[in-house]
Design an enzyme around this catalytic site. Structure first.
Site, PDB file in Angstrom:
ATOM      1  N   SER A 610      11.155  -1.033  51.601  1.00  0.00           N
ATOM      2  CA  SER A 610      11.809  -0.206  52.602  1.00  0.00           C
ATOM      3  C   SER A 610      10.826   0.846  53.142  1.00  0.00           C
ATOM      4  O   SER A 610       9.758   0.493  53.632  1.00  0.00           O
ATOM      5  CB  SER A 610      13.055   0.438  52.005  1.00  0.00           C
ATOM      6  OG  SER A 610      13.871   0.983  53.012  1.00  0.00           O
ATOM      7  N   ASP A 698      20.124  -8.358  55.524  1.00  0.00           N
ATOM      8  CA  ASP A 698      19.782  -6.935  55.462  1.00  0.00           C
ATOM      9  C   ASP A 698      20.295  -6.243  56.718  1.00  0.00           C
ATOM     10  O   ASP A 698      19.898  -6.575  57.835  1.00  0.00           O
ATOM     11  CB  ASP A 698      18.258  -6.798  55.350  1.00  0.00           C
ATOM     12  CG  ASP A 698      17.818  -5.375  55.052  1.00  0.00           C
ATOM     13  OD1 ASP A 698      18.621  -4.439  55.241  1.00  0.00           O
ATOM     14  OD2 ASP A 698      16.665  -5.195  54.624  1.00  0.00           O
ATOM     15  N   HIS A 730      19.682  -5.605  51.797  1.00  0.00           N
ATOM     16  CA  HIS A 730      18.523  -4.714  51.736  1.00  0.00           C
ATOM     17  C   HIS A 730      18.014  -4.559  50.309  1.00  0.00           C
ATOM     18  O   HIS A 730      16.807  -4.467  50.087  1.00  0.00           O
ATOM     19  CB  HIS A 730      18.903  -3.342  52.295  1.00  0.00           C
ATOM     20  CG  HIS A 730      17.749  -2.426  52.512  1.00  0.00           C
ATOM     21  ND1 HIS A 730      16.713  -2.714  53.382  1.00  0.00           N
ATOM     22  CD2 HIS A 730      17.441  -1.218  51.967  1.00  0.00           C
ATOM     23  CE1 HIS A 730      15.830  -1.721  53.364  1.00  0.00           C
ATOM     24  NE2 HIS A 730      16.249  -0.805  52.510  1.00  0.00           N
TER      25      HIS A 730
END
Length: 776
Positions: A610, A698, A730
């Site tokens: 991320s 995601d 995610h």
């Protein structure tokens, strides 16, 4: 599903073997105390989970213990029964007296949800909620793991109950527990009613109607208003909450086994985290504003919300907290006179330092018990958790215990609400992460862990006010430290820089260094900046990090400025400085570790997800010859592309110091500024082999980000590999997915850094370019 199929993957000392060994330690997900008899004897019920890798599922089981408390406050513990597996349970909650247990379960064959009540005589109530049809699915996110039905059934999978690091053995990309925002299962004080949250009942999709066939007659009684409703778009609450759209408050009355949906909640609110008000005359709940549209709620404590009271007699709904704030996690004291809750500011960082507020029930007066901390003090650095423990009040209805990050630790704090003082109950302990499971009858039940020690279940008796320290913890299930892993905390002080606001330019931050205990130094180093970006790597047990140490790597977990636990000023300092300050901080931590520790400066790798992957990609462009390998999960690489694809488009503006409003559309100069800060703009400088792991579902960071980056790297001849998980979100959660991600990341590091040797000789590197398979 991408999978590692090379022969020898399960050989002793391989990534798969290390992961399998270190992921088998159980995590305690829930605990409850019950009074076994008059006096000082108690029963402790604990629910645990661990990955069952051969069966590709999460194994859930219960344990039972007996506790004895003597007159001097000492405790003795013994196992009361053998462990037993838990099947199909979605939610469970013990009544206030501990005499009843409510269990929400899923029937695998029909897919129906059953709400049952059990006591010492057996099952006393059983209600088929699905058959009643009063509402949709019960909200269970943050509460119960998936029962993992066969793929041919239509039974839904529940969201995880345990903190994400416990369910995700990789533990790389979710440094803090992230509880679900809506779910609850609350007993009334009379123990005759149960309160929960479910999805609003929607009309079932209709099969093709006969008038759709040419020449067919159309029924006269068909409601014209329902025509075309089958494909009407309904907003949801974003990543990990894709089936959560319109929650409603529901009550099961056990005397008549009837279910009702409460009316009176304003239509512009989505209710959750509900509990009964004093006297069972009303319901307290958290209400989130969802107009004009919903923004992603998972891991976002900055959404407009308030604490409300719904009077069941009059139907009046009253806002108890401040009008324009973000409030959550209400906890009523045992005597029913005080209500604790957390409060934050709207907008800005998605995670931030919060206030602890207390409302006096009779007068409706609210005071701030603990305020936002700008600069951390030695004894207290602020509150950063998204939820208070379900049972956090002491028996005196004056003191409360809660857990929160304090720099790179998570400690248990005792708060005296009358004098607003804080006592750290776990400071200085060898364990770096403490989590309170329950506090009943002044008995504390908690878990503690460290980077080299899996979670242990412990209990303690809370002494009278003023005599809490030292607190004596008694092990219930004691887990020894894992051999071959050591850890320490590094303090990093950045030099003055013009890149950051002057007031925040020299704030210290920390990094956790995990190292192999044996083997020949210097060790290769794997650098891990966390995601978020407003999160923190606390000193908890992470099986994947310990497994990397077992493979011969040292691991550096970097809490750059902007991390939680270091004061609100540190969090705010990152705004408008993403891609600059966080990147510089990470590299500064690396350079300090290389100077002070026995590490190999020629064998460095990056492992992140991320926003941490965003930092890693910037480092690859800035230092093209510095890092020899990089493995990323759900990377952020193109900021302006996220404006129309992410469930949190507001963060794209906030991260660059730009204001956000719901009606805002991007301007050319803003898109240009975002692109300038994006790693994709510097992709031409990248030379390091890159592994990308993404989930096709995601909602936070679109998988097309990784696909775009993958294509750019391939076109430029950079060794790259893309793993595409069709059902992944995610978090890339799930036992099989997490194991596969770790195995592929570890093998990628071994391939490009060389197998660390334990005899001091040079590593054996693998020549030739990396394989570049097409994405699935």
């Amino acid at each position: 599903m991408a999978a590692e199929t090379e022969r020898g993957a399960e050989a002793p000392g391989s990534p798969a073997a290390c992961y399998r060994e270190l992921s088998q330690f159980a995590a305690v997900t829930r605990a409850a105390l019950g009074a076994a008899a008059e006096g000082q004897t108690f029963l402790l019920h604990a629910e645990c989970s661990r990955p069952d890798l051969p069966r590709r599922r999460l194994l859930r089981f219960s344990r039972h213990y007996s506790l004895w408390r003597d007159g001097d406050g000492g405790l003795a513990v013994s196992r009361a029964a053998l462990s037993a597996e838990i099947h199909n349970q979605l939610l469970s909650q013990d009544s206030p007296t501990g005499q009843h247990r409510a269990v929400l379960s899923c029937c695998p064959r029909q897919g129906h949800e059953l709400l049952e009540v059990w006591d010492s005589s057996g099952r006393s109530h059983s209600v088929d909620l699905t058959a009643l049809g009063k509402h949709g699915e019960v909200y269970t996110e943050g509460r119960a793991p998936s029962p993992h039905p066969p793929p041919t059934t239509q039974v839904r999978a529940a969201q995880p109950v345990v903190p994400v690091p416990a369910l995700c053995p990789a533990g790389l990309w979710h440094p803090l527990p992230v509880p679900g925002p809506f779910a609850c299962l609350a007993w009334s004080r009379s123990e005759t009613q149960l309160l929960y949250v479910a999805e609003k009942s929607w009309p079932k999709p209709q099969s093709p109607c006969p008038w759709d066939v040419p020449g067919a007659a159309r029924p006269v009684e068909e409601d014209e208003d329902e025509e075309g409703e089958q494909f009407l778009y309904r907003e949801d609450w974003g990543e990990a909450l894709g089936t959560r759209s319109v929650p409603v408050l529901c009550v099961l009355d056990m005397e008549g086994s009837s279910v009702s949906v409460l009316e009176g909640v304003p239509e512009h609110l989505s209710p959750g985290q509900a509990l009964w008000s004093p006297g069972d005359t009303g319901v307290l709940f958290v209400g989130w504003w969802h107009e004009p549209f919903r923004l992603g709620l998972s891991a976002c404590s900055n959404r407009r919300s308030g604490i409300f009271h719904l009077d069941l007699g009059s139907g009046h709904c009253e806002l108890l907290s401040a009008e324009h704030r973000a409030a959550c996690s209400p906890r009523l004291s045992p005597d029913g006179r005080r209500l604790l809750y957390l409060e934050g500011c709207l907008g800005g960082p998605h995670r931030q330092c919060l206030r602890l507020r207390m409302l006096t029930w009779q007068t409706r007066q609210t005071v701030t018990v603990l305020d936002v901390v700008q600069e951390p003090m030695e004894a207290f650095a602020g509150l950063y958790g998204e939820a208070l423990p379900p049972r956090c009040w002491a028996a005196d209805s004056r003191r409360a215990v809660l857990g929160t990050p304090q720099r790179s630790r998570t400690d248990l704090l005792l708060v005296d609400t009358e004098v607003a003082t804080v006592t750290n109950l776990t400071a200085g302990s060898p364990e770096g992460c403490w989590e309170l499971l329950t506090l009943q009858w002044d008995l504390l039940v908690a878990t503690c862990s460290a980077p080299n020690r899996p979670p242990s279940l412990v209990v303690s008796a809370l002494p009278p006010a003023g005599r809490e320290l030292p607190l004596c913890w008694v092990p219930v299930e004691d887990t020894p430290t894992v051999p071959g892993v050591t850890w320490k905390t590094l303090t990093v002080r950045p030099p003055c820089s013009g890149q950051s606001p002057a007031a925040h330019g020299t704030q210290a931050f920390e990094a956790l260094l995990l190292s192999p205990l044996d083997g020949a130094a210097p060790h290769p180093l794997v650098v891990c900046p966390h995601g978020g970006p407003h999160a923190v790597f606390d000193a908890r047990w992470r099986p994947s990090m310990a497994a990397l140490c077992r493979l011969g790597f040292a691991v550096l977990l970097v809490n750059y400025r902007g991390s939680l636990g270091f004061g609100q000023a540190s969090i705010s300092s990152l705004l408008s400085c993403v891609g600059v300050q966080d990147v510089e901080d990470t590299q500064l931590a690396v350079e300090q570790a290389l100077r002070s520790e026995p590490l190999d400066p020629h064998r460095l790798a990056l492992l992140a997800g991320s926003h941490g992957a965003f930092i890693a990609l910037h480092l690859l462009a800035r230092e093209p010859e510095r890092y020899q390998a990089c493995a990323l999960r759900s990377p952020v690489s193109n900021l302006p592309a996220l404006l129309g694809t992410s469930d949190i488009p507001d963060w794209r503006y906030t991260s660059l110091g730009l204001p956000y409003s719901f009606e805002r559309v991007p301007r050319a100069e803003e898109v240009a500024a975002m692109l300038q800060r994006s790693p994709i703009a510097q992709a031409a400088q990248v030379r390091t082999p890159v592994l990308l792991c993404v989930g096709a579902r995601d909602r936070r960071v679109s998988p097309t980000q990784a696909l775009e980056l993958y294509r750019v790297l391939r076109a430029r001849g950079v060794p790259a590999r893309l793993l595409w998980y069709p059902e992944g979100g995610h978090a890339l959660a799930g036992v099989e997915t997490e194991a596969d991600v770790f195995r592929n990341c570890a093998r990628w590091l071994l391939r490009h850094l060389g197998q660390p040797r334990r005899d001091g000789t040079a590593p054996c590197t693998h020549g030739g370019p990396a394989a570049v398979p097409a994405p699935r």
